[in-house]
Design a protein around this motif. Structure first.
Motif, short mmCIF file in Angstrom:
data_model
loop_
_atom_site.label_atom_id
_atom_site.label_comp_id
_atom_site.label_asym_id
_atom_site.label_seq_id
_atom_site.Cartn_x
_atom_site.Cartn_y
_atom_site.Cartn_z
N VAL A 133 0.86 -1.19 0.00
CA VAL A 133 0.00 0.00 0.00
C VAL A 133 0.89 1.24 0.00
CG1 VAL A 133 -1.75 1.29 1.28
CG2 VAL A 133 -1.84 -1.21 1.23
N TYR A 134 0.64 2.15 -0.92
CA TYR A 134 1.41 3.40 -0.99
C TYR A 134 0.71 4.44 -0.12
CZ TYR A 134 4.03 1.30 -4.78
OH TYR A 134 4.83 0.46 -5.52
N HIS A 135 1.36 4.76 1.00
CA HIS A 135 0.75 5.61 2.01
C HIS A 135 1.87 6.36 2.72
CE1 HIS A 135 -1.49 6.78 5.65
NE2 HIS A 135 -2.57 6.59 4.93
N PRO A 136 1.62 7.59 3.20
CA PRO A 136 2.67 8.33 3.92
C PRO A 136 3.18 7.59 5.16
CG PRO A 136 0.92 9.82 3.27
CD PRO A 136 0.43 8.44 2.97
N ARG A 137 2.34 6.79 5.80
CA ARG A 137 2.77 6.09 7.00
C ARG A 137 3.43 4.75 6.65
NH1 ARG A 137 0.59 8.15 11.90
NH2 ARG A 137 -0.92 9.81 11.53
N CYS A 138 4.24 4.25 7.56
CA CYS A 138 5.00 3.02 7.34
C CYS A 138 4.07 1.81 7.28
CB CYS A 138 6.01 2.85 8.47
SG CYS A 138 7.09 1.42 8.29
N SER A 139 4.36 0.89 6.38
CA SER A 139 3.56 -0.33 6.24
C SER A 139 4.15 -1.51 7.00
CB SER A 139 3.43 -0.70 4.75
OG SER A 139 4.70 -0.94 4.18
N ALA A 140 5.32 -1.35 7.60
CA ALA A 140 5.95 -2.44 8.35
C ALA A 140 5.41 -2.46 9.78
CB ALA A 140 7.47 -2.28 8.37
N GLU A 141 5.62 -3.59 10.46
CA GLU A 141 5.30 -3.70 11.87
C GLU A 141 6.61 -3.56 12.66
OE1 GLU A 141 2.33 -3.81 13.17
OE2 GLU A 141 1.38 -3.86 11.19
N THR A 236 7.59 -0.74 23.71
CA THR A 236 7.21 0.53 23.11
C THR A 236 6.42 0.35 21.82
OG1 THR A 236 8.07 2.70 22.49
CG2 THR A 236 9.27 0.77 21.69
N GLY A 237 5.64 1.36 21.47
CA GLY A 237 4.83 1.30 20.26
C GLY A 237 5.28 2.33 19.22
N CYS A 238 4.75 2.18 18.03
CA CYS A 238 5.09 3.06 16.92
C CYS A 238 3.82 3.52 16.22
CB CYS A 238 6.00 2.32 15.92
SG CYS A 238 6.46 3.31 14.47
N ASP A 239 3.71 4.82 15.95
CA ASP A 239 2.54 5.34 15.25
C ASP A 239 2.74 5.38 13.74
OD1 ASP A 239 4.26 7.47 14.86
OD2 ASP A 239 3.17 8.87 16.14
N LYS A 240 3.88 4.84 13.27
CA LYS A 240 4.18 4.65 11.84
C LYS A 240 4.40 5.96 11.08
CE LYS A 240 1.70 0.26 11.67
NZ LYS A 240 2.93 -0.54 11.52
N ARG A 241 4.65 7.06 11.78
CA ARG A 241 4.98 8.32 11.11
C ARG A 241 6.47 8.39 10.84
NH1 ARG A 241 4.05 13.18 13.83
NH2 ARG A 241 4.60 12.10 15.76
N ALA A 242 6.84 9.08 9.78
CA ALA A 242 8.25 9.23 9.43
C ALA A 242 9.02 9.95 10.54
CB ALA A 242 8.38 9.99 8.11
N GLU A 243 8.39 10.95 11.15
CA GLU A 243 9.04 11.70 12.22
C GLU A 243 9.34 10.80 13.42
OE1 GLU A 243 8.31 15.75 14.90
OE2 GLU A 243 6.67 14.87 13.73
N THR A 244 8.41 9.93 13.76
CA THR A 244 8.61 9.00 14.86
C THR A 244 9.74 8.03 14.56
OG1 THR A 244 6.27 9.14 15.47
CG2 THR A 244 7.51 7.25 16.30
N CYS A 245 9.77 7.51 13.35
CA CYS A 245 10.81 6.57 12.94
C CYS A 245 12.19 7.22 13.04
CB CYS A 245 10.54 6.08 11.52
SG CYS A 245 11.64 4.76 10.97
N ARG A 246 12.27 8.48 12.67
CA ARG A 246 13.56 9.18 12.63
C ARG A 246 14.01 9.61 14.01
NH1 ARG A 246 14.65 14.63 11.89
NH2 ARG A 246 12.45 15.03 11.43
N LEU A 247 13.11 10.12 14.84
CA LEU A 247 13.50 10.70 16.13
C LEU A 247 13.42 9.72 17.30
CD1 LEU A 247 11.81 14.22 15.81
CD2 LEU A 247 14.17 13.56 15.30
N PHE A 255 12.49 3.02 6.95
CA PHE A 255 11.10 3.48 6.90
C PHE A 255 10.43 2.96 5.64
CE2 PHE A 255 7.82 6.75 6.03
CZ PHE A 255 7.09 6.60 7.20
N ARG A 256 9.26 2.33 5.80
CA ARG A 256 8.57 1.69 4.68
C ARG A 256 7.32 2.44 4.23
NH1 ARG A 256 12.52 -1.44 2.67
NH2 ARG A 256 13.60 -2.49 4.39
N GLY A 257 7.30 3.73 4.44
CA GLY A 257 6.21 4.55 3.95
C GLY A 257 6.68 5.52 2.89
N PHE A 258 5.79 6.42 2.50
CA PHE A 258 6.10 7.41 1.47
C PHE A 258 5.70 8.79 2.00
CE2 PHE A 258 5.35 3.34 -0.44
CZ PHE A 258 6.35 3.22 -1.39
N PRO A 259 6.57 9.37 2.86
CA PRO A 259 6.22 10.62 3.55
C PRO A 259 6.03 11.81 2.62
CG PRO A 259 8.54 10.11 3.88
CD PRO A 259 7.92 8.91 3.23
#
Length: 274
Positions: A133-141, A236-247, A255-259
């Motif tokens: 799925v092409y989405h701004p949020r990450c598709s991985a778990e 810990t959990g992840c909300d799948k946002r690019a900012e969360t993945c980076r910081l 990161f497996r999304g398309f920010p």
């Protein structure tokens, strides 16, 4: 196989490795390294199978028994997704048998002293959505082979003790400090000791209290309630946002999304000045 010597036999293997056998015959049958017992009260509705990709459909029904399937285990979810095999077997010669169904236990419901479990055939996973799925949020778990992040790293999990809880859903935990508010939201709570050991739930809300227990709420209550004093582990959990993945995880290279994907408003806007 002769019709007058045919019996049904079930082999059920739980996720923790426990194997039980049941039969509608009046004596114990032995094959596949399993003892199929007649006294456990497990039976089945007619098996509906197809040659296409539709899901095989049947149900297992039975009586709760302390020696086999207990209400505590059902409530705890220990029978969820158990592997199930069903044979037609010649009770006079068990080597003469035919496997007629294989799948997993689905939804389990209870009524009084009995239970009913949906059975899902091997083709059931083929009905799930496939592809990316092409989405701004990450598709991985978090922590899977695409994410590659190791949740065992220091700071991304913590262990504490249950001080109190409400219906196995809202917990007050002691012994967990040094983590900011909402750090464990979307993560997991795993019970580490007591009768509910091994049960887990997804964290909905995570709020530390000044000078008091940390409050953690799950999206749904645990089937079997842990007791005060039982140990738990938070991941810990992840909300799948690019900012969360980076910081938060320092894992942006995986990161497996398309920010930078244009938003829907951009896609439906007039084609002027593009």
């Amino acid at each position: 196989m002769k019709g007058e010597t045919i019996a049904r036999a079930w082999g059920v293997t739980r996720q923790d490795g426990l194997v039980l056998g049941f039969t509608d015959h009046d004596r114990v049958l032995e094959f596949e390294g399993i003892s199929f017992r007649p006294e456990c009260g497990l039976s089945a509705k007619a098996v509906v199978q197809s040659s296409g990709l539709s899901v095989d459909n049947t149900e297992a029904v039975g009586v709760l028994s302390d020696g086999a399937i207990t209400e505590v285990d059902l409530l705890a979810g220990r029978w969820d997704s158990a592997d199930v095999r069903l044979w037609d077997v010649d009770w006079s010669n068990p080597s003469n048998r035919r496997l007629i169904f294989r799948g997993r236990l689905g939804e389990v419901s209870r009524s009084g002293g009995a239970f009913k479990a949906e059975l899902r055939g091997l083709s059931e996973p083929l009905n799930r959505t496939q592809g990316r799925v092409y989405h701004p949020r990450c598709s991985a778990e978090l922590g899977d082979r695409r994410c590659c992040f190791q949740t065992e790293k220091p700071g991304y999990s913590a262990e504490g003790v249950i001080h109190s809880h409400d219906e196995g859903q809202s917990f007050r935990l002691t012994g967990i400090a040094g983590h900011e508010a909402r750090w464990f939201e979307r993560g997991e709570l795993i019970v580490q000791s007591g009768a509910a050991e091994g049960l887990r739930g997804v964290v909905k809300l995570d709020l530390p209290q000044s000078g008091g227990p940390r409050e953690v709420e799950l999206w749904s209550g645990l089937g079997l309630h842990p007791q005060p004093g039982d140990r738990v582990r938070l991941i810990t959990g992840c909300d799948k946002r690019a900012e969360t993945c980076r910081l938060k995880f320092l894992n942006f290279m995986n990161f497996r999304g398309f920010p930078h994907l244009p938003p829907e408003d951009w896609l439906i806007a007039p084609q002027v000045n593009r």
